[in-house]
Design a protein around this motif. Structure first.
Motif, short mmCIF file in Angstrom:
data_model
loop_
_atom_site.label_atom_id
_atom_site.label_comp_id
_atom_site.label_asym_id
_atom_site.label_seq_id
_atom_site.Cartn_x
_atom_site.Cartn_y
_atom_site.Cartn_z
N LEU A 25 53.28 7.89 52.68
CA LEU A 25 52.06 7.19 52.26
C LEU A 25 50.86 7.64 53.11
O LEU A 25 50.05 6.84 53.54
N THR A 26 50.79 8.92 53.37
CA THR A 26 49.74 9.63 54.10
C THR A 26 49.67 9.26 55.59
O THR A 26 48.67 9.55 56.24
N VAL A 27 50.75 8.67 56.14
CA VAL A 27 50.78 8.42 57.58
C VAL A 27 50.99 9.74 58.32
O VAL A 27 50.39 9.99 59.36
N ILE A 28 51.84 10.61 57.76
CA ILE A 28 52.02 11.95 58.30
C ILE A 28 50.89 12.81 57.74
O ILE A 28 50.74 12.93 56.53
N PRO A 29 50.07 13.42 58.60
CA PRO A 29 48.92 14.17 58.10
C PRO A 29 49.29 15.47 57.40
O PRO A 29 50.32 16.07 57.68
N PHE A 30 48.43 15.88 56.49
CA PHE A 30 48.57 17.15 55.79
C PHE A 30 47.17 17.72 55.62
O PHE A 30 46.23 17.01 55.30
N TRP A 31 47.02 19.02 55.84
CA TRP A 31 45.73 19.67 55.59
C TRP A 31 45.97 21.02 54.96
O TRP A 31 47.01 21.65 55.15
N GLN A 32 45.01 21.41 54.16
CA GLN A 32 45.08 22.69 53.47
C GLN A 32 43.67 23.25 53.35
O GLN A 32 42.74 22.54 53.00
N THR A 33 43.55 24.52 53.65
CA THR A 33 42.27 25.20 53.49
C THR A 33 42.31 26.02 52.22
O THR A 33 43.21 26.84 52.03
N VAL A 34 41.38 25.74 51.34
CA VAL A 34 41.25 26.48 50.08
C VAL A 34 40.12 27.49 50.28
O VAL A 34 38.99 27.11 50.57
N THR A 35 40.45 28.77 50.15
CA THR A 35 39.48 29.83 50.39
C THR A 35 39.12 30.51 49.08
O THR A 35 40.00 30.89 48.31
N LEU A 36 37.83 30.64 48.84
CA LEU A 36 37.35 31.42 47.70
C LEU A 36 36.97 32.78 48.25
O LEU A 36 36.06 32.90 49.07
N ASP A 37 37.68 33.80 47.82
CA ASP A 37 37.52 35.15 48.33
C ASP A 37 37.35 36.08 47.13
O ASP A 37 38.28 36.24 46.34
N ILE A 38 36.16 36.66 46.98
CA ILE A 38 35.92 37.57 45.85
C ILE A 38 35.31 38.88 46.34
O ILE A 38 34.56 38.90 47.31
N LYS A 39 35.68 39.94 45.65
CA LYS A 39 35.10 41.26 45.88
C LYS A 39 34.56 41.74 44.54
O LYS A 39 35.24 41.65 43.53
N ALA A 97 26.00 46.56 27.80
CA ALA A 97 25.49 45.98 29.04
C ALA A 97 24.61 46.95 29.83
O ALA A 97 24.84 48.15 29.84
N GLN A 98 23.63 46.37 30.51
CA GLN A 98 22.82 47.12 31.47
C GLN A 98 23.46 47.04 32.86
O GLN A 98 23.30 47.92 33.67
N LEU A 99 24.18 45.93 33.11
CA LEU A 99 24.85 45.70 34.39
C LEU A 99 26.31 45.34 34.11
O LEU A 99 26.59 44.43 33.34
N VAL A 100 27.22 46.07 34.75
CA VAL A 100 28.66 45.80 34.60
C VAL A 100 29.19 45.31 35.95
O VAL A 100 28.97 45.95 36.98
N ILE A 101 29.86 44.18 35.91
CA ILE A 101 30.44 43.57 37.10
C ILE A 101 31.96 43.67 37.01
O ILE A 101 32.56 43.20 36.05
N ASP A 102 32.57 44.29 38.03
CA ASP A 102 34.03 44.31 38.16
C ASP A 102 34.37 43.43 39.35
O ASP A 102 34.05 43.77 40.50
N GLY A 103 35.01 42.29 39.06
CA GLY A 103 35.31 41.33 40.12
C GLY A 103 36.79 41.18 40.37
O GLY A 103 37.61 41.32 39.47
N LEU A 104 37.13 40.91 41.63
CA LEU A 104 38.51 40.69 42.03
C LEU A 104 38.55 39.45 42.91
O LEU A 104 37.85 39.37 43.92
N GLY A 105 39.35 38.47 42.49
CA GLY A 105 39.51 37.25 43.25
C GLY A 105 40.87 37.23 43.94
O GLY A 105 41.83 37.81 43.44
N PHE A 106 40.94 36.57 45.09
CA PHE A 106 42.18 36.50 45.85
C PHE A 106 42.56 35.05 46.09
O PHE A 106 41.70 34.22 46.36
N ASP A 107 43.86 34.78 46.05
CA ASP A 107 44.38 33.46 46.40
C ASP A 107 45.27 33.64 47.62
O ASP A 107 46.25 34.39 47.58
N HIS A 108 44.94 32.94 48.70
CA HIS A 108 45.70 33.07 49.94
C HIS A 108 46.60 31.85 50.16
O HIS A 108 47.08 31.63 51.27
N THR A 109 46.86 31.06 49.13
CA THR A 109 47.65 29.85 49.25
C THR A 109 49.12 30.19 49.44
O THR A 109 49.68 31.00 48.71
N SER A 110 49.73 29.54 50.40
CA SER A 110 51.15 29.74 50.66
C SER A 110 51.98 28.81 49.79
O SER A 110 51.69 27.61 49.71
#
Length: 192
Positions: free
Chosen positions: A117-131, A90-103
């Motif tokens: 039957l979805t009367v009680i609300p639910f929300w979740q944020t999915v974050t893509l976090d890479i270094k 390779a001419q370029l080497v990529i070292d990547g690290l991904g994170f999952d912040h899901t509880s």
């Protein structure tokens, strides 16, 4: 009896399938095609290795492979590079690290949402976090990219769903845009 069962399944599918809306955070600007696509004749040889940090109960090996696949898709679609098997070629080497912040505790509100039957609300944020660390010869640079999409499952979202896109589509667009942004930044910094 079969007719009643078919109607019940159809109604449940409609409630669960269309009472979920997603909203992108758009922390990263959308990548423009002209800044992403490369017209160079000589392609850069790229090798990438990825790691994934996740909470207990999530398999980091499969998510590591997913990160690598998304990066390679973005780099190949840009037309700038060829993927090689090892860092020596390779001419370029990529070292990547991904994170999952899901509880892992998100299972409980999800169960309440489904059982009501979805009367009680639910929300979740999915974050893509890479270094990422990019190495080309003696030149080294670090990149951090982070963006998210929020999924809301609640019965009134039936009216919002058609305008926000589905959870799968929005998450895929978020991931692809994040890796395309990485390619654009590598290109601007002279790595590609």
């Amino acid at each position: 009896m079969i007719n009643l069962l078919t109607k019940s399944v159809t109604i449940l599918f409609f409630i669960f399938g269309f009472s979920c809306a997603t909203f992108k955070a758009n922390k990263l600007p959308l990548v423009e095609k002209d800044e992403y696509i490369s017209n160079k004749k000589e392609k850069v040889k790229v090798f990438s290795r990825w790691k994934f940090e996740s909470p207990p109960g999530i398999d980091p090996v499969s998510f590591t492979a997913i990160q690598k696949t998304w990066f390679e898709r973005a780099i190949i679609e840009s037309g700038c590079c060829d993927i090689v098997e090892g860092p020596k070629e390779a001419q370029l080497v990529i070292d990547g690290l991904g994170f999952d912040h899901t509880s892992p505790w998100l299972v409980l509100p999800r169960l309440f949402n489904a059982s009501s039957l979805t009367v009680i609300p639910f929300w979740q944020t999915v974050t893509l976090d890479i270094k990422v660390t990019a190495t080309k010869g003696s030149k080294i640079k670090d990149y951090e990219l982070k963006d998210s999409v929020t999924m809301v499952s609640w019965l009134p979202m039936i009216f919002v769903f058609p305008f926000t896109g589905g959870p799968g589509k929005n998450k895929e667009e978020l991931v692809l845009n994040t890796y395309q942004t990485l390619v654009v930044r590598l290109k601007k910094d002279g790595y590609l």
